[in-house]
Structure formats: C-alpha cells, structure tokens
Design an enzyme around this catalytic site. Structure first.
Site, PDB file in Angstrom:
ATOM      1  CD  GLN A  13       7.880  -1.546   6.420  1.00 38.85           C
ATOM      2  OE1 GLN A  13       8.807  -0.853   6.837  1.00 38.85           O
ATOM      3  NE2 GLN A  13       7.648  -2.772   6.872  1.00 38.85           N
ATOM      4  CB  THR A  36       8.488  -5.942   7.962  1.00 36.49           C
ATOM      5  OG1 THR A  36       9.089  -4.720   8.406  1.00 36.49           O
ATOM      6  CG2 THR A  36       7.354  -6.320   8.901  1.00 36.49           C
ATOM      7  CB  SER A  37      13.765  -6.017   9.981  1.00 34.83           C
ATOM      8  OG  SER A  37      13.808  -4.783   9.289  1.00 34.83           O
ATOM      9  CG  HIS A  60       8.257   3.087   2.014  1.00 29.79           C
ATOM     10  ND1 HIS A  60       8.811   1.978   2.620  1.00 29.79           N
ATOM     11  CD2 HIS A  60       8.092   4.006   3.009  1.00 29.79           C
ATOM     12  CE1 HIS A  60       8.979   2.210   3.906  1.00 29.79           C
ATOM     13  NE2 HIS A  60       8.549   3.436   4.171  1.00 29.79           N
ATOM     14  CB  CYS A  79       8.250  14.849 -19.379  1.00 30.23           C
ATOM     15  SG  CYS A  79       6.604  15.278 -19.971  1.00 30.23           S
TER      16      CYS A  79
END
Length: 243
Positions: free
Chosen positions: A104, A191-192, A122, A151
């Site tokens: 993640q 991770t939770s 992600h 750009c």
C-alpha cells in the site's frame, strides 16, 4: 519475541510461494512516517483540512498549488533507504520463494531494494506524468518545482499515486489478488488493514500459513497462525542475523 521470530523462520523455510502484504509500518524504520498512529501524518491538519482531504482527487483539481505544497512537504522522502524488511524480502525473491509483494506504500523502497515482483496498489512517487502529453518525470522534478509543476508542453505534471476518490489500477489489482490466492504463506505486516479496497485483498488467501506482524491489532489477527506484535523492521532484522 525470539521464539516467535524462530517460528516465522520455520514457516518461511518450508514455504514455496510466499506473498508479502505490507503497509506504512514497513517503512517507518526508513524514516517515513506512518499515517494513522497517534504521531502519524494523519494526526496533523493543515489550515483545518485533514491530509485525507488534501490528498483527494477533488482537492488536486480545485486547489493544485496547495495540494503540491503539502505533497512535497509530507509525501516525498528522497533520502529514505530500504531497511531490514525490504532487504530480507529481496533475498527471498532471489531464492524464488517470494512470489509477490503487495504494498500500500508509495515510497518505492521495495523496488529500490531490488524487488521486481511488486504490486504497488497506490502507485509510486518516483513515477510522474504530464496530464497533456504523458511525458514521464522523476520525483526530483516535483521536489524541486515551485507551485504547480509543469511539463515543457505546459501541462500539469501529476504524481502516479492513487488519490482519495480515484480507483486502483485494474491490472495491478488483478495481479496482486492472483498472487495472494495462489500463495501458501501470506505475511501481512505494518498495516492496520483499514484502507479499502486494498485491505479486503487478503480475503483471497487460501493457503496454510497466515502471519501477521503489526504493532496494533488488525482484523486478520484472529485467523493468523502466527501473530507478532512488534516493529516490522526489527522482526526482519532478527531474521537476518542468522540467515
């Protein structure tokens, strides 16, 4: 802790298809703050706005300059290097026993450590693209820009990260879920398991060994064969000492 580390070592030694599912707690030892602990980034607010609001798709389009000011300050950590967890996972992949890393995190540290089989749910801060011509830019372009990064064609350069309100990339999700479903061992770490839809991916696991390594309780704890309550990097550092 030592006894549980030895149990983890034994599980890894007899596994042939390991998948690692990780979150922010994997990278805290590299100097990258987590999100949801009491001292994490989400404990902060900017002018009354939560990080979750600022890092949303709508905020990016409505107030891009404020978005990038926050993004540069809190989301970019060019000095961060892989820690013991990243390095151990790289060695497992070289042995062809780690079939995939589902992360993640957007810091890119798994790839910096050398891993190839990485599913970045992600996105990755090291990848940025022009919204007009699709030209690619490194993280340094965003980091050293002022205001809204643009750009050469004049288009806005957008980080290749999933903002709140944006869907996950379809084929990354398909690959990640396939590896989890085919794994004989799933290690869930740092991770939770509160961010959806990513957290639900572990429900695809049908293998024998579910390992959870986290400082705080998660919804996966009850079904784990091995539960280690502690720091992810410290656990893998202990594994490294004998391997």
């Amino acid at each position: 802790m030592n006894e549980k580390v030895e149990m983890l070592r034994e599980i890894i030694s007899r596994s042939k298809r390991i998948v690692f599912f990780g979150g922010a707690g994997v990278s805290t030892a590299s100097g990258i703050p987590d999100f949801r602990s009491g001292t994490g980034m989400y404990a902060e607010e900017a002018d009354g706005l939560s990080p979750e609001m600022i890092l949303s798709r709508s905020f990016f389009y409505l107030q891009p300059e404020r978005f990038f000011d926050f993004y540069r300050k809190h989301m970019l950590h060019p000095e961060a290097m892989p820690n013991a967890a990243h390095r151990y996972l790289y060695e497992l992949e070289k042995q062809d026993r780690l079939r995939g890393i589902v992360t993640q995190n957007i810091d890119g540290l798994h790839r910096k450590a050398g891993n190839i089989r990485v599913y970045e749910l992600h996105g990755n801060v090291n990848e940025n693209f022009c919204m007009e011509c699709n030209a690619s830019y490194p993280m340094e372009t965003i980091l050293h820009s002022v205001g809204i990064p643009r750009c050469e064609c004049g288009g806005v350069i957008k980080p290749n990260v999933v903002l709140y309100g944006e869907p996950l990339e379809k084929y990354v999700c398909i690959g990640a879920r396939r590896e989890i479903a085919n794994a004989d061992t799933l290690i869930v770490a740092g991770t939770s398991l509160t961010v959806e839809p990513a957290a639900s991916f572990i429900e695809d696991f049908r293998g024998r060994n579910l390992v959870v390594i986290n400082r705080t309780p998660t919804k996966a704890d009850e079904g784990a064969e091995l539960l280690i309550r502690g720091d992810v990097a410290e656990v893998f550092h202990s594994l490294n000492k004998k391997d």
